[in-house]
Structure formats: structure tokens, C-alpha cells
Design a protein around this motif. Structure first.
Motif, PDB file in Angstrom:
ATOM      1  N   GLN A   1      -9.699  59.785  46.304  1.00 44.73           N
ATOM      2  CA  GLN A   1     -10.969  60.487  46.143  1.00 44.73           C
ATOM      3  C   GLN A   1     -11.119  61.078  44.737  1.00 44.73           C
ATOM      4  O   GLN A   1     -12.086  60.823  44.054  1.00 44.73           O
ATOM      5  CB  GLN A   1     -11.066  61.645  47.158  1.00 44.73           C
ATOM      6  CG  GLN A   1     -10.834  61.231  48.588  1.00 44.73           C
ATOM      7  CD  GLN A   1     -11.850  60.193  49.054  1.00 44.73           C
ATOM      8  OE1 GLN A   1     -13.040  60.334  48.812  1.00 44.73           O
ATOM      9  NE2 GLN A   1     -11.358  59.151  49.695  1.00 44.73           N
ATOM     10  N   ILE A   2     -10.112  61.867  44.344  1.00 48.94           N
ATOM     11  CA  ILE A   2     -10.314  62.649  43.121  1.00 48.94           C
ATOM     12  C   ILE A   2      -9.470  62.173  41.941  1.00 48.94           C
ATOM     13  O   ILE A   2      -9.632  62.666  40.832  1.00 48.94           O
ATOM     14  CB  ILE A   2     -10.042  64.161  43.376  1.00 48.94           C
ATOM     15  CG1 ILE A   2      -8.638  64.357  43.934  1.00 48.94           C
ATOM     16  CG2 ILE A   2     -11.083  64.748  44.314  1.00 48.94           C
ATOM     17  CD1 ILE A   2      -8.207  65.802  43.968  1.00 48.94           C
ATOM     18  N   ALA A   3      -8.591  61.225  42.163  1.00 48.46           N
ATOM     19  CA  ALA A   3      -7.817  60.703  41.033  1.00 48.46           C
ATOM     20  C   ALA A   3      -7.659  59.190  41.205  1.00 48.46           C
ATOM     21  O   ALA A   3      -6.562  58.682  41.346  1.00 48.46           O
ATOM     22  CB  ALA A   3      -6.456  61.389  40.943  1.00 48.46           C
ATOM     23  N   PRO A   4      -8.805  58.463  41.212  1.00 52.12           N
ATOM     24  CA  PRO A   4      -8.743  57.039  41.557  1.00 52.12           C
ATOM     25  C   PRO A   4      -8.120  56.151  40.488  1.00 52.12           C
ATOM     26  O   PRO A   4      -7.748  55.023  40.782  1.00 52.12           O
ATOM     27  CB  PRO A   4     -10.208  56.668  41.799  1.00 52.12           C
ATOM     28  CG  PRO A   4     -10.979  57.646  40.992  1.00 52.12           C
ATOM     29  CD  PRO A   4     -10.185  58.915  40.988  1.00 52.12           C
ATOM     30  N   VAL A   5      -8.047  56.618  39.231  1.00 52.67           N
ATOM     31  CA  VAL A   5      -7.437  55.764  38.210  1.00 52.67           C
ATOM     32  C   VAL A   5      -6.060  56.281  37.778  1.00 52.67           C
ATOM     33  O   VAL A   5      -5.427  55.704  36.912  1.00 52.67           O
ATOM     34  CB  VAL A   5      -8.345  55.563  36.970  1.00 52.67           C
ATOM     35  CG1 VAL A   5      -9.639  54.860  37.363  1.00 52.67           C
ATOM     36  CG2 VAL A   5      -8.640  56.885  36.273  1.00 52.67           C
ATOM     37  N   SER A   6      -5.591  57.366  38.389  1.00 51.70           N
ATOM     38  CA  SER A   6      -4.252  57.870  38.055  1.00 51.70           C
ATOM     39  C   SER A   6      -3.237  57.280  39.029  1.00 51.70           C
ATOM     40  O   SER A   6      -3.595  56.853  40.122  1.00 51.70           O
ATOM     41  CB  SER A   6      -4.196  59.387  38.209  1.00 51.70           C
ATOM     42  OG  SER A   6      -5.245  59.987  37.522  1.00 51.70           O
ATOM     43  N   THR A   7      -1.982  57.290  38.611  1.00 51.66           N
ATOM     44  CA  THR A   7      -0.905  56.908  39.525  1.00 51.66           C
ATOM     45  C   THR A   7       0.019  58.108  39.680  1.00 51.66           C
ATOM     46  O   THR A   7      -0.183  59.130  39.028  1.00 51.66           O
ATOM     47  CB  THR A   7      -0.082  55.728  38.981  1.00 51.66           C
ATOM     48  OG1 THR A   7       0.569  56.175  37.781  1.00 51.66           O
ATOM     49  CG2 THR A   7      -0.962  54.542  38.668  1.00 51.66           C
TER      50      THR A   7
END
Lengths: 325, 134, 654
Positions: C526-532
């Protein structure tokens, strides 16, 4: 008196192999004996106890004591020789670490005595008599040395200046130690007179060791055929080389046998067995509990394996039982 | 053995288990006073030598508490601990130290309740076993 | 040890004071070795408490400080700063946690007093052996690595380059542009793909901040956000990219012909090749696997044919170390292999194609120059479009690939535009047409051609076989009735999956993958879709999940934005001071520690026969020190001596 340095050699609880290792100096023995006066060496020469007692304190330049301390008489002799000697050198694994005789610390004193004098099938002792400190034999009082609760290393009984490690030490190390004494070029007091680094440093199979060791099975030497050029651990055979001080000329490795640890740990390790168990665990390539248990259960006699030489000098010094001394 | 109060050393990893112990504290959850905590950054730092030293110095039981597998702050330090634990347990049994005197468990930062439960169980078990003979 | 230790016992208001006998604690501490000063204080973390400590350090020449108070998690930093201000190294402090782990959990006052004594005793014994540690800083690395030169990767690279960041754009293929470069048109605008893509690719190719590394794959990643060290291998192209103009003279003379994977195997190429007409960079490459020179033959046909002397057989694979601060993984997707579901007849029935094959078939640079023809060369009269192949069923993938309905409509348009009178059969069980454009696109396409919608009961209620030279399609309709039609050509819309090599990538970059489908797992959908889960490693485009071009571009730009906002040139990164160190004089080179390090911080110098720990990479877990069989590794701040002293303090009475 010739004015040459005086040397004494003594044995306590040992197999005699360390005495042999002195004889193994071969021609070099002549060089050494020519440079010193041997004043006490019960296994080889006929000196009298009372003559040593009569010597001045510190009169002996160096005394090499091999064997661990189990009997009252051994402790007494070690203390007497300590007083008479400028340097006391622990000679061999038993004096250094407790050695193979130190494995007795896996058992309680009472159990050892009853096993040996009452239970083994070959004993004929219908009254079940155990050794006594004093007994009357033909009307005369006979005293026997007492049998301590545990096996101790030499440095747990007297101050030790230097140690020549090994079961037995190599003749080279003994000769070098003697020359250090004679030429007065001794390292800091307390040093173990061998390599500083562990055996892997000088192991002839060093280059065959992979950068990342990973094994899924421990094998015993009779269970497998292994490449005589390759690191034992890489073949799944337990070798204590990484946890054992070097300086032995890799005798066992060169005889195609893995290291058993007789030179003891390096300076900064307090418990060779604990460290051995730690490094071996690290190279197991499994974390599933069942599989892990299976691999670990296959390690034969872990106590005996990791503490073959070092039980008496380990952190716990033996099996935890009530009434140890 | 009535009245015997065991001494227990706990090696707690900084990121999960020590946090879990703090969480129990913040929630004012009482647990036996027998536990003495030693904080390490990762349970992977726990050298088997430390465990033997603890037993030598008077501990009747030793606990290693780390992050759950897969949650280790340092990825896999706890798995190294797991492997060491299995090997060391076999060594300890030859040294006369009962299996239950060394316990490995995983406690996350949020598991204050589990921490209390594990400490209570361990303390009770050590009371049953009595002092480690020396 | 002749340390001068000051011990401060915090009352923490009533929190600690009421839980134990503080006088007894203080008296006990006063008797401990090296302790020269012991004070109980109301609230140490307050300004007055900190000032008191600072003043005492100077006045009493304290060399070590123990704070018995709350958890180190609360105020270790506060008190370290306090030491530092007073001129003492901040690591000469030890916190004794007598609040969270004593006062608050031990209800019996006398037991709490005893426990607090033990905790403080341990801290006092330990702190005497603390060493001063320095927090070192390194410059953060503002450069970035983008893996995958498709829409998402290119968008990320361009956004980063706009702010003058150096970008290494790594692509395993010889050309850039990703899957989109193989399409003829894009939905819903129906613009030609190259009209959209070529200007962007041109910008990438000529951007001074972007270094394109084609035929390149990542081998190893070390380090952390702000300071990654990435090892890449650039495979030899055997063609000089500076002088080759892509004239194609070499292609004609090459005697070796192999299947052309860039046209999905629908035609053939030479061993020296340009993937497809218009591939950028427009430079040939030699396929070493098939070129005769690497089969032991002395062919040099291409070199002889090249008018520019661009053929360089001497090329070798190059390994490069790239230092970057952040990484964007935009490795795209591959299609579900429909042969895994035999009911679709793929690979057995002649004219069954996957969507990507059809993209090439309809493409003017493709195997038929864009002519839609059957394998026998005839023009199809009936074309079936099959939705949800391997998707939305329990058998393979549960998810919807989100773009298939749209591109199948695009295909319907392309077919209708080219073949007047063709009839189209749309096999579907549901249509996915969300957002502001999709329904309108559907309405428009549905009206323009002869499309018959065949509503299936389930996404996979269909079977495709060959019968009497015709392709027979049996299916169960939405009412449960079995039905049967024939078609000349079938185009399947297989599920999108993470790229085939995504598993290997996930291992190299140490990030997670969703089970089965191969997409990289985001930190928070939801809030960090491009982070791992790994700081500094971002994911974008279809590597993260099925999506269309606009969403891929948005993610690429989002990942770049995340990097630009935090990775500021000139900023310093503080290194972990609590690390491990190898004593070279003790290390025997047994290498057992090397494989234990999760951060690959330990390397072996086989010449010197010992290992070294990279201080920048080490995070200080101490696992190596616990395993080192020689005691040659020292775990700073948790040394053997410090831990042993702590054990003694916890267990011994004074």
C-alpha cells in the motif's frame, strides 16, 4: 660440578611417550647432554630423590615435567621440583592440557575405583578392597599416595614458565626449547613454545580448502575413501586443525589422518572443545531441525572427540558432579 | 530441593528478544527474578565458551533467545546459533549437564508474553532439576 | 586495571526507587573494584542529571561510566552524547537496565534489590574493559544502478539523470527498450510503439549521465544504502559499438543460421545479428554459442564483409565493479509457458500463438513484416483470442495479469485493420476493464470489427485441438453447455510472471519474491510499493507485478524520486563502529568465517593466508567471532573479555 646448566626431567601421569620423545632427539640428544648436566631423570638414570631435595632452591636451571597430576605423590614432586628449579617447563599434552589421561575427568573418582578394583571382569577381589592410603603388610606400615578427585594440568598445581605442547612433542620442538634455555632467548613467560597460529596455517592441504566450507554429513575415517590431497573438512571428515595450535609439522595430516587437537588451543581460546563444536556447527549446511539433528547425532562421542586432550584444562575441567575438587 | 532458587543467564539479542524483555517490563508483567540478562547484538555472537563459563560461574541454567528464523536483524545469525546449539547440547550431556539446562528459543520484539512464559518455564524446570552439581 | 568508574543509579521518580532498596544497592556498588563514585539521582535523563554526569566526569577524572536506569533502548544515545560532551569516548559507557528488566518485573523488593546489584555489578566489571570506538563516516555514493532497460528502468534512469546523477543502466540483452520495443502499437491510444519509445530511447542513448551496459549481468552485490559495490559482467559483443553503424553487411555473409529468439523463434537470424530492425543501439553482436569461430572453425566472413573494421574477435568478457548508492530493479516479466497447460494445444496445434509471438507477427519489423498469416502462409479468416491462460484459476496463478483484456482488444483492432472481413472470437470468463480509459476502449473496439464474444463458465473451460486440418475449440459456456467452434488461428494471453531469472536476481540482491509467480516482494504493497525490505534497493515495473506501460513508467519515476530525495550528494554516512576485526597474527586462514557472514564482509587473501573484514560492510553481529576457532576475530564492544566479565558480574556476589 662442571658449572653447566642443570636440567631435570620428571614424569607424572603419562604414558611414557614424552620420555620417548626426548630419546627421539637421536644424535641431537648428545649435543644437548654435552651442554648440560642432567641432575634428575628417573626414567633413564639413577638419581636419588634425597639428592634433589638437598639441592638449593632454584639450583636447577630447568625442569621438564611431563604427565598430568592425579596422585598426591605427583603433586608433591611437582612442588618440590618447582622450588628447586628456575624454570618449570610443562612437557607434552598431559602436563599442558591434562591429555588423554585427563579424559578420566568424565568420571567420578569413586566410579573409577570401583570399576577398576571391583567390576572389571578380570579382577579377582572377592572382598572388594579398594586402595588405602595406609596398610600393614608383613607387620610393616606401607604408605600409598592418595588418588585425587580429578586430573589436573601441571599449571593447576604449580606455576609453569613454559610449555612444550604435543602428544608427544616433536623432537624439533624439544630441542628448540632446550636451545632457547641454553642460549637465553626465551619468549615472554607463559608462552607455549610452538606456532602462534592454528594448524591450518601450515597444513600441507591448505590450498585445497574451499572458500566456503559446507557439509551435510560427518564421516568417520573408516566410512569413506578420501582424496589424500584434500582438506579433511572439505571431505566431511572431522579435523580439529582450525582449533589446534600448529607447530607439529602436520604429522598426522602427513600420515593421512585428521588433526585430533593434541597441541591444544591457540592463545586466545579458553576452551578448545567449545570452539571446535562451534566451528563444526558453522559448516553444517542444514537448518531444518530434523535434518540438523540427524547430522549432529552422527558426530561420534562429541565429548571425547572435542576434549580428547583438553578436558582437564577446559572451562568446566570435567564432568559436572557433586564433590569435585 | 525446597527453597532452591536457580540462577539463570539469558543471552538476548538486541533487536528482538531484548526488546521483547523490555516489552514485558513496560507492560509490568512479573516474572521470576532468577533470570540475569546479557545483551548481545545477535544471538549469533553467543560463543559456546560463554555458555560453559556461565555454568562454571554458577549458572544452573542458560537461555539463548534470538529473533525468529527469517527475522534475524543480521539475516542468518540466529541460524548459526541454532546449529551450534544442537552440537553443544550433545557436548554438554557428556559433561553431566542435563539437556534442559540449555534452552534456545525465539522471541520477537512484540512477544513480551512469550518472554514471560519462557522465563517462567525455564525457572520452574531449573527448580525441579536442582542446582547444577559442582 | 586502574579505571575510575562512576556509577549513577537513577531513581526514575518512584519507578526504580520504590521497587528496591536503593541504599543497599548504592552501598554494594561503592564496594566494587574500580568504582570511585556512586550516586543515586532522581531523574538522570533530565537536563540536571546529564549536567551532573558531565561535571563529575571532569571533576573526578572518570574514565568509565555506568548508568543504572531504564533500558539502553531508551537513553543509551542520550548518555553517550553526555559522555562525548564531557570529553569521554561515548563507548566507555555501559547501561544497567534496572527498570524494564528489574524494577518493573520483580515485585518482591528484596529480590529486586539483589537482581539490580547483579545487573550493575556486571556493568561495572564489563565497562572496565571497554575500548574507545570511533564512529567513522564515508561519503554517500550518489550514483545509481538500474537493472533492466525496459519502460520502468528507462523511466527511472532518465528521472535520475535529470538531476545529474550518474546512472548505470544494465541490460542483459544487446538492445534496450524491453518488451515494448517489440510491440507495433500500444493501447489504449493505439499509437505506434516506436513513436512513443524511440524519442525516449534516443534520449537515453545520448544522455551524458547514463552509461548503458548492454549484454551485462549483475554477479554480486555488497554493501548497503549509500554504498553498494556491484560486480557486473559485460559479455563480449565482438563488435565495436563506436564504429558499427548497423548496416547489416555482416549479416548477409554469415554462414550460420539459428532460430531468432528476438522474434519469439518465428524466424531465423545469423550468428552475427541485430535483434530486430530498429533495435537500439543499432549495432550488431556475435552470438558466441553459434559462431563457427568458437566451434573451432576459421571463419572470418563477417570481418571481411564489414566496411568499417568493426568486428573484434579479440573481445573478452569484462568484469566491472560499480559503486552506487541505490539500485532499481526493473527486470520485467516473462509469460507463463502455456505448454504447461496442455488443454490450450500450444506447441501441438499449429497456429496457436502466445501474445508475445503475435506482437512480433503483427510488427512491421517482425518475421512476416507485419503480415498476419498462418504458418502455411495463408491469410486467416477466423482468429480466436483466449483470455486468462494460466491466470485466475487455482491451477496455476490466482491473480489477474491486468493488461491482457486490453492488449487482446488491441489485437482485435490490428487484425480488423489489416484483414477486412476477418471474424474474431473472444473467449473470456470475465473482462477486466478498470480505470478511466479501458471501458471506452472496449466499447470502441467492439463496434469497429466483427467480434463474437464467447462467455466461458470458468477462465479455463476450454480445450484446443487439431482436427481435419482445422483448429477445433471446445468450451463450456457460461450456462454450462458444451460448445464447439473452429478457428484458423488462436492467440493466447498467458499470465505474466516475474522474469525467468528473477529468482537468481532475488538471491543476488537478497530480496524476497512472491511464491510461484516470481515477482519481487515490495516492502508494503500500500504505502511502499517500490521499496523492498533492503534499504536502497527499489523495484519498478513488471518486476514488481503485472502492469501496463503507464504504471511501469510511474513506478520507475517513483523509485527515482525516492532515491533523489534521500541520497543527497555530499552527505555522509556514519559507519557502524561496533564491528569485528581480524588479528592477522592469529588468523590461520581456515576460512570458516567467510561463509558465515551475511554481508560478505569477510574475504580471504589466499596469498597472505588470512582473512580480512571489510569495516564498511561489517554490521557487527559477531557471528564470525563466535565461530572463529583460533580466537583471531575480535567483536568490538562484545569482546570475549567483556562478555566473560559480564557473566562473572551477573553470577558472582561482589
Amino acid at each position: 660440578m662442571t658449572g653447566k646448566p642443570k636440567i631435570a626431567l620428571y614424569w607424572c601421569s603419562s604414558c611414557g611417550g614424552c620420555e620417548e620423545s626426548v630419546i627421539d632427539l637421536a644424535e641431537d640428544l648428545l649435543t644437548v647432554t654435552a651442554a648440560v648436566d642432567i641432575v634428575f631423570w628417573p626414567v633413564a638414570l639413577d638419581f636419588k630423590y634425597k639428592d634433589v631435595v638437598a639441592m638449593n632452591d632454584g639450583e636447577i636451571t630447568a625442569t621438564l615435567i611431563n604427565g598430568a597430576i592425579r596422585m598426591g605423590e605427583q603433586e608433591h614432586m611437582a612442588k618440590m621440583l618447582r622450588k628447586k628449579s628456575r624454570l618449570v617447563i610443562a612437557h607434552g599434552s598431559c602436563a599442558h592440557l591434562g591429555g588423554v589421561v585427563g579424559l578420566a575427568n568424565f568420571y567420578r573418582r569413586e566410579d573409577l575405583l570401583s570399576r577398576l578394583y571391583q567390576e572389571v571382569p578380570t579382577i579377582n577381589n572377592p572382598q572388594g578392597i579398594l586402595p588405602q592410603l595406609e596398610t600393614i603388610e608383613s607387620g610393616r606400615k606401607v604408605k600409598l599416595p592418595d588418588f585425587h578427585d580429578t586430573v589436573k594440568t601441571l599449571d593447576q598445581v604449580v606455576e609453569v614458565d613454559y610449555t612444550i605442547p604435543g602428544c608427544p612433542p616433536t623432537p624439533e620442538l624439544i630441542k628448540e626449547a632446550m636451545m632457547m634455555v641454553l642460549e637465553d632467548r626465551l619468549p615472554p613467560r607463559g608462552s607455549v613454545l610452538a606456532e602462534k597460529k592454528a594448524l591450518c596455517d601450515t597444513c600441507p592441504r591448505r590450498d585445497s580448502k574451499p572458500d566456503k566450507l559446507r557439509i551435510t554429513e560427518f564421516k568417520r575415517v573408516y566410512e569413506t575413501e578420501w582424496d589424500p590431497e584434500k582438506c579433511f573438512l572439505a571431505e566431511g571428515i572431522i579435523c580439529l586443525g582450525p582449533a589446534t595450535r600448529g607447530g607439529c609439522n602436520a604429522r598426522c595430516i602427513n600420515a593421512n589422518m585428521p588433526c585430533r587437537g593434541c597441541f591444544g588451543p591457540t592463545d586466545d581460546v579458553r576452551d578448545q572443545g567449545a570452539k571446535s563444536s562451534s566451528f563444526l556447527a558453522s559448516i553444517i549446511d542444514v537448518t531444518d531441525k530434523e535434518a540438523l539433528k540427524k547430522i549432529v547425532d552422527a558426530i561420534p562421542d562429541p565429548g571425547g572427540l572435542f576434549y580428547r586432550y583438553g578436558l582437564a584444562s577446559s572451562i568446566l575441567k570435567g564432568k559436572m558432579t557433586r564433590g569435585r575438587s | 530441593m525446597k527453597g532452591f532458587e536457580p540462577k539463570i543467564i539469558g543471552f538476548l539479542c538486541n533487536w528482538c528478544s531484548y526488546e521483547g524483555a523490555d516489552a514485558a517490563g513496560r507492560a509490568r508483567k512479573a516474572y521470576p527474578a532468577n533470570l540475569r540478562v546479557l545483551r548481545v547484538m545477535c544471538s549469533g555472537r553467543v560463543d559456546p565458551q560463554f555458555i560453559l563459563e556461565a555454568f562454571k560461574e554458577g549458572a544452573d541454567g542458560v537461555m539463548i533467545l534470538g529473533c525468529h528464523p527469517g527475522d534475524c536483524h543480521y539475516k542468518e545469525g540466529n541460524l548459526q546459533t541454532l546449529k551450534r546449539y544442537y552440537v553443544l547440547k550433545r557436548v554438554l550431556s557428556t559433561l553431566g549437564i542435563e539437556e534442559d539446562r540449555l534452552r534456545l528459543d525465539w522471541i520477537s520484539a512484540g512477544e513480551g508474553d512469550k518472554f514471560v512464559q519462557v522465563v517462567s518455564e525455564m525457572t520452574e524446570r531449573m527448580r525441579q532439576l536442582g542446582p547444577l552439581p559442582r | 586495571m586502574a579505571e575510575r568508574i562512576g556509577v549513577y543509579v537513577c531513581e526514575c521518580g518512584p519507578n526504580i526507587k520504590d521497587a528496591m532498596d536503593l541504599d543497599e544497592v548504592v552501598t554494594f556498588v561503592q564496594g566494587l573494584e574500580n568504582v570511585v563514585l556512586t550516586k543515586a539521582f532522581g531523574l538522570l535523563c533530565a537536563q540536571e542529571g546529564q549536567e551532573l554526569i558531565g561535571k563529575d566526569i571532569k571533576e573526578h577524572d572518570l574514565t568509565r561510566v555506568v548508568i543504572a536506569a531504564c533500558s539502553p533502548k531508551e537513553h543509551e544515545k542520550t548518555f553517550r552524547q553526555c559522555l562525548e560532551k564531557a570529553g569521554l569516548n561515548p563507548f566507555l559507557l555501559q547501561i544497567a537496565n534496572i527498570r524494564e528488566q528489574c524494577a518493573w518485573v520483580v515485585k518482591d523488593k528484596s529480590l529486586a534489590t539483589d537482581k539490580a546489584k547483579a545487573i550493575i555489578h556486571a556493568a561495572v566489571r564489563r565497562v572496565a574493559y571497554h575500548e574507545p570506538l570511533e564512529v567513522k563516516e564515508i561519503a554517500c555514493q550518489p550514483h545509481a544502478l538500474v537493472v533492466g532497460a525496459g519502460m520502468a528502468g528507462i523511466s527511472a534512469a532518465l528521472t535520475l539523470a535529470q538531476k545529474n546523477r550518474k546512472v548505470y543502466l544494465v541490460e542483459k540483452l544487446p538492445c534496450i527498450g524491453g518488451k515494448v520495443a517489440c510491440y507495433e502499437d500500444v493501447f489504449p491510444s493505439l499509437e505506434c510503439a516506436s513513436c512513443i519509445l524511440d524519442p525516449i530511447l534516443d534520449e537515453v542513448l545520448h544522455n551524458e549521465h547514463i552509461e548503458i551496459l548492454t549484454l551485462t549481468e549483475v554477479q554480486e552485490v555488497l554493501g548497503f544504502y549509500g554504498n553498494f559495490l556491484v560486480k557486473v559482467t559485460k559479455k563480449a559483443r565482438f563488435v565495436d559499438t563506436e564504429t558499427c553503424i548497423g548496416c547489416g553487411a555482416c549479416l548477409e555473409t554469415c554462414p550460420v543460421t539459428v532460430k531468432n529468439e528476438y522474434n519469439e523463434g518465428l524466424d531465423e537470424r545469423k550468428a552475427i545479428y541485430i535483434p530486430y530492425a530498429g533495435a537500439l543501439p543499432n549495432v550488431a553482436a556475435i552470438d558466441k554459442k553459434h559462431c563457427l569461430r568458437w566451434q573451432g572453425e576459421a571463419c572470418s566472413a563477417c570481418r571481411e564483409a564489414c566496411p568499417f573494421g568493426s568486428i573484434t574477435y579479440e573481445d573478452t568478457d569484462q568484469v566491472r565493479q560499480l559503486r552506487v548508492g541505490a539500485i532499481v530493479l526493473a527486470t520485467g516479466f516473462d509469460l507463463f509457458d502455456p505448454a504447461r497447460a496442455p488443454q490450450y494445444g500450444y506447441g501441438k496445434v499449429e497456429d496457436v500463438y502466445t501474445s508475445l509471438e503475435f506482437e512480433r507477427l503483427v510488427n512491421s519489423t517482425g518475421p512476416t513484416q507485419g503480415k498476419i498469416v498462418l504458418r502455411n502462409g495463408q491469410v486467416p479468416e477466423k482468429i480466436a483470442l483466449v483470455h486468462c491462460v494460466g491466470s485466475r484459476s487455482g491451477k496455476f496463478h490466482e491473480y489477474c495479469s491486468t493488461v491482457c483484456c486490453m492488449y487482446l482488444l488491441k489485437f482485435a483492432h490490428q487484425v480488423t485493420r489489416q484483414l477486412s472481413g476477418v471474424s474474431i472470437l473472444g473467449f473470456y470468463s470475465d473482462l477486466c476493464l478498470p480505470g478511466k480509459e479501458a471501458q471506452g476502449f472496449f466499447n470502441k473496439i467492439s463496434q469497429e470489427g466483427n467480434i463474437q464474444w464467447l462467455h466461458m463458465k470458468e477462465p479455463d473451460s476450454i480445450e484446443i485441438t487439431q482436427a481435419d486440418g482445422k483448429t477445433l475449440i471446445r468450451f463450456t459456456d457460461v450456462h454450462g453447455s458444451p460448445r464447439e467452434v473452429t478457428s484458423d488461428m488462436v492467440v493466447l494471453a498467458p499470465a505474466m510472471e516475474g522474469a525467468r531469472d528473477a529468482g537468481a536476481m532475488a538471491q543476488i540482491f537478497d530480496i524476497s519474491q512472491g511464491a510461484g509467480e516470481g515477482f519481487f516482494a515490495e516492502e508494503n504493497s500500500q504505502i511502499a510499493p517500490v521499496s523492498t525490505a533492503i534499504e536502497g534497493i527499489f523495484i519498478a515495473g513488471c518486476a514488481q507485478g503485472p502492469k501496463d506501460i503507464q504504471s511501469s513508467v510511474a513506478q520507475g519515476q517513483a523509485a527515482a524520486g525516492r532515491i533523489l530525495s534521500r541520497l543527497v550528494p555530499g552527505e555522509k554516512l556514519a559507519l557502524e563502529p561496533v564491528t569485528a576485526e581480524v588479528d592477522e597474527d592469529l588468523c590461520c586462514g581456515c576460512k570458516l568465517c567467510v561463509g558465515l557472514c551475511s554481508y560478505k564482509a569477510i574475504t580471504c587473501d589466499n596469498l597472505k593466508n588470512n582473512v580480512a573484514i571489510n569495516k564498511v560492510l561489517c554490521r557487527g553481529c559477531g557471528t564470525c567471532a563466535a565461530a572463529c576457532p583460533s580466537g583471531a576475530i575480535k567483536a568490538h564492544h562484545f569482546t570475549d573479555t567483556e562478555v566473560s566479565e559480564e557473566i562473572r558480574g551477573l553470577l558472582r556476589q561482589g
